[in-house]
Design a protein around this motif. Structure first.
Motif, PDB file in Angstrom:
ATOM      1  N   LYS A 138      -5.324   1.784 -11.165  1.00  0.00           N
ATOM      2  CA  LYS A 138      -4.455   2.872 -11.191  1.00  0.00           C
ATOM      3  C   LYS A 138      -3.485   3.093 -10.171  1.00  0.00           C
ATOM      4  CE  LYS A 138      -7.019   5.389 -14.714  1.00  0.00           C
ATOM      5  NZ  LYS A 138      -7.986   4.347 -14.943  1.00  0.00           N
ATOM      6  N   PRO A 139      -2.480   3.547 -10.298  1.00  0.00           N
ATOM      7  CA  PRO A 139      -1.507   4.035  -8.903  1.00  0.00           C
ATOM      8  C   PRO A 139      -2.473   4.670  -7.648  1.00  0.00           C
ATOM      9  CG  PRO A 139      -0.196   4.446 -10.818  1.00  0.00           C
ATOM     10  CD  PRO A 139      -1.450   4.061 -11.156  1.00  0.00           C
ATOM     11  N   GLU A 140      -3.224   5.760  -8.135  1.00  0.00           N
ATOM     12  CA  GLU A 140      -3.794   6.512  -7.192  1.00  0.00           C
ATOM     13  C   GLU A 140      -5.070   5.616  -6.336  1.00  0.00           C
ATOM     14  OE1 GLU A 140      -5.058   7.843 -11.354  1.00  0.00           O
ATOM     15  OE2 GLU A 140      -3.058   7.250 -10.136  1.00  0.00           O
ATOM     16  N   GLN A 141      -5.369   4.690  -7.011  1.00  0.00           N
ATOM     17  CA  GLN A 141      -6.147   3.623  -6.438  1.00  0.00           C
ATOM     18  C   GLN A 141      -5.723   2.763  -5.375  1.00  0.00           C
ATOM     19  OE1 GLN A 141      -7.557   1.979 -10.479  1.00  0.00           O
ATOM     20  NE2 GLN A 141      -9.611   2.104  -9.434  1.00  0.00           N
ATOM     21  N   ILE A 142      -4.488   2.795  -5.174  1.00  0.00           N
ATOM     22  CA  ILE A 142      -3.490   1.903  -4.289  1.00  0.00           C
ATOM     23  C   ILE A 142      -3.063   2.827  -2.874  1.00  0.00           C
ATOM     24  CG2 ILE A 142      -1.486   0.464  -4.039  1.00  0.00           C
ATOM     25  CD1 ILE A 142      -1.584   0.083  -6.929  1.00  0.00           C
ATOM     26  N   GLU A 143      -3.406   4.057  -3.135  1.00  0.00           N
ATOM     27  CA  GLU A 143      -2.925   5.047  -2.072  1.00  0.00           C
ATOM     28  C   GLU A 143      -3.516   4.723  -0.896  1.00  0.00           C
ATOM     29  OE1 GLU A 143      -1.638   9.764  -1.442  1.00  0.00           O
ATOM     30  OE2 GLU A 143      -3.245   9.324  -2.942  1.00  0.00           O
ATOM     31  N   SER A 144      -4.901   4.299  -0.745  1.00  0.00           N
ATOM     32  CA  SER A 144      -5.163   4.182   0.776  1.00  0.00           C
ATOM     33  C   SER A 144      -4.708   3.020   1.499  1.00  0.00           C
ATOM     34  CB  SER A 144      -6.743   4.123   0.662  1.00  0.00           C
ATOM     35  OG  SER A 144      -7.108   2.763  -0.099  1.00  0.00           O
ATOM     36  N   ASP A 145      -4.479   1.929   0.616  1.00  0.00           N
ATOM     37  CA  ASP A 145      -3.576   0.625   1.062  1.00  0.00           C
ATOM     38  C   ASP A 145      -2.289   0.874   1.325  1.00  0.00           C
ATOM     39  OD1 ASP A 145      -5.917  -0.927   0.346  1.00  0.00           O
ATOM     40  OD2 ASP A 145      -5.122  -1.800  -1.273  1.00  0.00           O
ATOM     41  N   ILE A 146      -1.606   1.765   0.639  1.00  0.00           N
ATOM     42  CA  ILE A 146      -0.154   2.194   1.039  1.00  0.00           C
ATOM     43  C   ILE A 146      -0.231   2.822   2.415  1.00  0.00           C
ATOM     44  CG2 ILE A 146       1.789   3.981   0.292  1.00  0.00           C
ATOM     45  CD1 ILE A 146       1.217   2.928  -2.658  1.00  0.00           C
ATOM     46  N   LEU A 147      -1.275   3.990   2.633  1.00  0.00           N
ATOM     47  CA  LEU A 147      -1.200   4.968   3.737  1.00  0.00           C
ATOM     48  C   LEU A 147      -1.399   3.822   5.217  1.00  0.00           C
ATOM     49  CD1 LEU A 147      -3.218   7.868   2.519  1.00  0.00           C
ATOM     50  CD2 LEU A 147      -0.762   7.807   3.291  1.00  0.00           C
ATOM     51  N   ALA A 148      -2.276   2.744   4.702  1.00  0.00           N
ATOM     52  CA  ALA A 148      -2.708   1.793   5.818  1.00  0.00           C
ATOM     53  C   ALA A 148      -1.454   1.142   6.269  1.00  0.00           C
ATOM     54  CB  ALA A 148      -3.639   0.802   5.304  1.00  0.00           C
ATOM     55  N   LEU A 149      -0.232   1.015   5.497  1.00  0.00           N
ATOM     56  CA  LEU A 149       1.032   0.143   5.914  1.00  0.00           C
ATOM     57  C   LEU A 149       2.057   1.210   6.144  1.00  0.00           C
ATOM     58  CD1 LEU A 149       1.037  -2.377   2.886  1.00  0.00           C
ATOM     59  CD2 LEU A 149       0.304  -2.795   5.300  1.00  0.00           C
ATOM     60  N   LEU A 150       2.028   2.518   6.002  1.00  0.00           N
ATOM     61  CA  LEU A 150       3.042   3.451   6.311  1.00  0.00           C
ATOM     62  C   LEU A 150       3.062   3.762   7.860  1.00  0.00           C
ATOM     63  CD1 LEU A 150       3.051   5.930   3.558  1.00  0.00           C
ATOM     64  CD2 LEU A 150       4.780   4.115   4.070  1.00  0.00           C
ATOM     65  N   THR A 163       1.473  -4.849 -13.806  1.00  0.00           N
ATOM     66  CA  THR A 163       0.957  -5.482 -12.600  1.00  0.00           C
ATOM     67  C   THR A 163       1.861  -4.985 -11.276  1.00  0.00           C
ATOM     68  OG1 THR A 163       0.699  -7.586 -13.834  1.00  0.00           O
ATOM     69  CG2 THR A 163       0.912  -7.814 -11.710  1.00  0.00           C
ATOM     70  N   LYS A 164       1.149  -4.821 -10.292  1.00  0.00           N
ATOM     71  CA  LYS A 164       1.939  -4.226  -9.145  1.00  0.00           C
ATOM     72  C   LYS A 164       1.660  -5.096  -7.915  1.00  0.00           C
ATOM     73  CE  LYS A 164      -0.455  -0.088 -11.121  1.00  0.00           C
ATOM     74  NZ  LYS A 164      -1.074  -1.113 -12.017  1.00  0.00           N
ATOM     75  N   PHE A 165       2.532  -5.024  -7.066  1.00  0.00           N
ATOM     76  CA  PHE A 165       2.671  -5.983  -5.766  1.00  0.00           C
ATOM     77  C   PHE A 165       3.084  -4.690  -4.508  1.00  0.00           C
ATOM     78  CE2 PHE A 165       3.746  -8.815  -8.903  1.00  0.00           C
ATOM     79  CZ  PHE A 165       2.831  -9.925  -8.503  1.00  0.00           C
ATOM     80  N   LEU A 166       2.200  -4.795  -3.491  1.00  0.00           N
ATOM     81  CA  LEU A 166       2.662  -4.031  -2.531  1.00  0.00           C
ATOM     82  C   LEU A 166       3.148  -4.962  -1.135  1.00  0.00           C
ATOM     83  CD1 LEU A 166       2.050  -1.217  -1.161  1.00  0.00           C
ATOM     84  CD2 LEU A 166      -0.191  -1.909  -0.558  1.00  0.00           C
ATOM     85  N   VAL A 167       4.210  -4.535  -0.898  1.00  0.00           N
ATOM     86  CA  VAL A 167       4.944  -5.166   0.366  1.00  0.00           C
ATOM     87  C   VAL A 167       4.964  -4.338   1.640  1.00  0.00           C
ATOM     88  CG1 VAL A 167       7.240  -6.385   0.624  1.00  0.00           C
ATOM     89  CG2 VAL A 167       6.312  -6.304  -1.612  1.00  0.00           C
ATOM     90  N   ASN A 168       4.923  -5.022   2.439  1.00  0.00           N
ATOM     91  CA  ASN A 168       4.742  -4.217   3.878  1.00  0.00           C
ATOM     92  C   ASN A 168       6.339  -4.059   4.352  1.00  0.00           C
ATOM     93  OD1 ASN A 168       5.580  -6.764   5.226  1.00  0.00           O
ATOM     94  ND2 ASN A 168       3.411  -7.041   5.931  1.00  0.00           N
ATOM     95  N   LYS A 169       6.253  -3.371   5.679  1.00  0.00           N
ATOM     96  CA  LYS A 169       7.522  -2.967   6.073  1.00  0.00           C
ATOM     97  C   LYS A 169       8.546  -4.278   6.769  1.00  0.00           C
ATOM     98  CE  LYS A 169       6.113   1.531   7.832  1.00  0.00           C
ATOM     99  NZ  LYS A 169       6.023   2.421   9.118  1.00  0.00           N
ATOM    100  N   GLU A 170       7.723  -5.412   6.641  1.00  0.00           N
ATOM    101  CA  GLU A 170       8.299  -6.576   7.258  1.00  0.00           C
ATOM    102  C   GLU A 170       8.657  -7.378   6.292  1.00  0.00           C
ATOM    103  OE1 GLU A 170       5.100  -5.921   8.937  1.00  0.00           O
ATOM    104  OE2 GLU A 170       6.665  -4.608   9.807  1.00  0.00           O
TER     105      GLU A 170
END
Length: 160
Positions: A148-160, A129-136
């Motif tokens: 799959k991790p690669e399915q999360i990449e666009s969400d990660i890029l939006a936060l970077l 189970t994965k949790f995405l946390v922003n820079k704040e």
């Protein structure tokens, strides 16, 4: 008041106490992991994301857990050796933790509270189970073990 991830610490696989404050200003992908799970090959995708985006501020943190089907039976040393030899992991791992129940790691209590699962469930259902946390330091999203991790990449890029 909701707490931020920066209010918590964890114990690294090598026994070092780590404050989440060390990750301020970074995007975090936090995953409960297991070495003998059908989803274990996701380590490859997690490592690929980490290598590709760590220079831009992504940190992947693995939290080994043996609460699901006894799929993480090894010691902390055995887990580290497996991850290094089988997947050449370079992202940090914690000591083995619980994610549910009376002994659940406090950071996992916060993650579950901030990003409930399907139908508002707070429990972690399975490994990876994965949790995405922003820079704040705020929990943005929870992902199921089948994501799959690669399915999360666009969400990660939006936060970077």
């Amino acid at each position: 008041m909701t707490s931020s991830i920066y209010d918590f610490n964890y114990t690294a696989n090598n026994g070092e106490d780590i404050s989440f404050q060390a990750y301020q200003g970074k995007v975090l992908l936090i995953v409960n992991t297991a070495s003998k799970c059908g989803f274990t090959p996701q380590y490859d995708g997690l490592e690929a994301l980490y290598k590709k985006h760590k220079e831009n501020g992504l940190e992947v943190l693995g939290f080994p857990c043996d609460q699901f089907g006894h799929q993480e039976p090894g010691s902390d040393d055995e887990i580290a050796q497996f991850c290094e030899m089988r997947f050449n992991l370079s992202f940090p791992l914690s000591k083995k933790i619980d994610v549910n129940g009376a002994n659940a790691a406090p950071v996992y209590e916060m993650l579950k509270q901030e990003a409930p699962g399907l139908l508002g469930s707070k429990r972690i259902k399975w490994n990876f189970t994965k949790f995405l946390v922003n820079k704040e330091g705020k929990v943005v999203k929870r992902y199921s073990p089948t994501t799959k991790p690669e399915q999360i990449e666009s969400d990660i890029l939006a936060l970077l």
